[in-house]
Write an enzyme that holds these catalytic residues in place. Structure first.
Site, PDB file in Angstrom:
ATOM      1  N   SER A 136      12.695   8.662  -3.342  1.00  0.00           N
ATOM      2  CA  SER A 136      11.276   8.436  -3.091  1.00  0.00           C
ATOM      3  C   SER A 136      10.574   8.463  -4.445  1.00  0.00           C
ATOM      4  O   SER A 136      10.978   7.758  -5.362  1.00  0.00           O
ATOM      5  CB  SER A 136      10.724   9.488  -2.124  1.00  0.00           C
ATOM      6  OG  SER A 136       9.353   9.291  -1.888  1.00  0.00           O
ATOM      7  N   TYR A 150       2.805   1.160  -2.299  1.00  0.00           N
ATOM      8  CA  TYR A 150       3.903   1.961  -2.848  1.00  0.00           C
ATOM      9  C   TYR A 150       3.861   3.384  -2.301  1.00  0.00           C
ATOM     10  O   TYR A 150       4.880   3.924  -1.852  1.00  0.00           O
ATOM     11  CB  TYR A 150       3.795   1.971  -4.374  1.00  0.00           C
ATOM     12  CG  TYR A 150       4.916   2.677  -5.095  1.00  0.00           C
ATOM     13  CD1 TYR A 150       6.192   2.120  -5.156  1.00  0.00           C
ATOM     14  CD2 TYR A 150       4.692   3.888  -5.754  1.00  0.00           C
ATOM     15  CE1 TYR A 150       7.211   2.759  -5.838  1.00  0.00           C
ATOM     16  CE2 TYR A 150       5.704   4.523  -6.448  1.00  0.00           C
ATOM     17  CZ  TYR A 150       6.966   3.957  -6.486  1.00  0.00           C
ATOM     18  OH  TYR A 150       7.974   4.594  -7.165  1.00  0.00           O
ATOM     19  N   LYS A 154       6.681   5.132   0.038  1.00  0.00           N
ATOM     20  CA  LYS A 154       7.427   6.296  -0.461  1.00  0.00           C
ATOM     21  C   LYS A 154       7.155   7.542   0.390  1.00  0.00           C
ATOM     22  O   LYS A 154       8.059   8.369   0.578  1.00  0.00           O
ATOM     23  CB  LYS A 154       7.070   6.545  -1.928  1.00  0.00           C
ATOM     24  CG  LYS A 154       7.617   5.487  -2.878  1.00  0.00           C
ATOM     25  CD  LYS A 154       9.124   5.384  -2.840  1.00  0.00           C
ATOM     26  CE  LYS A 154       9.670   4.495  -3.944  1.00  0.00           C
ATOM     27  NZ  LYS A 154      11.146   4.419  -3.930  1.00  0.00           N
TER      28      LYS A 154
END
Length: 246
Positions: A136, A150, A154
């Site tokens: 991650s 993003y 993650k």
């Protein structure tokens, strides 16, 4: 040194950066490595330093490609003991400027790919008593400016890690995640900020001890993939050069 002797590891993002560092370290630690990325030319250079390894070009944002990657790894080496979902993609956009294509790409590489690969690899990992290490980011546990897609992906990858860890509590399969901070990779050093970006907010990404060498993060991935981490399941490790201490 962490030992991965006798293990077969599928490593994504193996053409550069953290993925390449992980593939090389796994091989140095005794693993047989199958590399997955889109750029086969760059992987050829990397795998010149990965004895006994093989690689293939795949778009991990698609389920079919992920299934094929797993099948090819098993065909080459007969098993999978470790799935290291290292591949990542980061683009900086103001949230109002994120297109549908931008959003889809963020999720495809950073979340869908790890899910598709995990789903395809599960029968093999359950058979071998293997493990999954998801990469991650610190953006998976906190916010980062201009990074809505993003961060969402993650954060989702950590959720996937924890959900699978609970589901497989009674199996020998282990699932863990690593959250790196800034590393000296092209993804960080060559990023493009939005026009008129607020650099005070961007610099909040930086760790007080500076950028890390990808190998330093790869060492944690290798540890979690090894039998030394046999009691670690459902964990989320920050490797961020002190950023979490801010």
């Amino acid at each position: 040194m962490t030992s991965l002797d006798g293990k077969v590891a599928l490593v994504t993002g193996a053409s550069a950066g953290l993925g390449a560092a992980t593939a090389k370290l796994f091989a140095e630690s005794g693993a047989t490595v199958y590399g997955v990325a889109r750029d086969s030319d760059r992987m050829a250079d990397v795998f010149a330093e990965v004895p006994g390894g093989r690689f293939g070009s795949y778009d991990i944002g698609t389920a079919d490609a992920c299934t094929q990657a797993v099948e090819d790894c098993v065909a080459a080496f007969g098993r999978i003991d470790v799935l290291a979902n290292v591949a990542g993609f980061h683009q900086m956009r103001r949230t109002a400027s994120v297109t549908d294509a931008d959003w889809d790409l963020d999720l495809a590489v950073n979340l869908n790919g790890p899910f598709y690969l995990s789903r395809a690899a599960l029968p093999h990992l359950l058979e071998s008593g293997g493990n999954i290490v998801n990469v991650s980011s610190v953006a998976g546990v906190e916010g980062e400016v201009y990074s809505a897609g993003y961060c969402a992906a993650k954060h989702g990858l950590i959720g996937l890690t924890r959900a699978m860890a609970v589901e497989f509590t009674k199996e020998t399969l282990r699932v863990n995640a690593v959250c790196p901070g800034g590393m000296l990779t092209a993804q960080v050093t060559e990023f493009s900020a939005p026009e008129d970006a607020d650099w005070e907010l961007i610099m909040r990404i930086a760790a007080p001890r500076g950028m890390m060498d990808p190998v330093d993060v790869a060492k944690t991935i290798a540890f979690l993939a090894s039998d030394d981490a046999a009691a670690i399941h459902g964990a989320v490790y920050r490797v961020d050069n002190g950023k979490g201490a801010d």
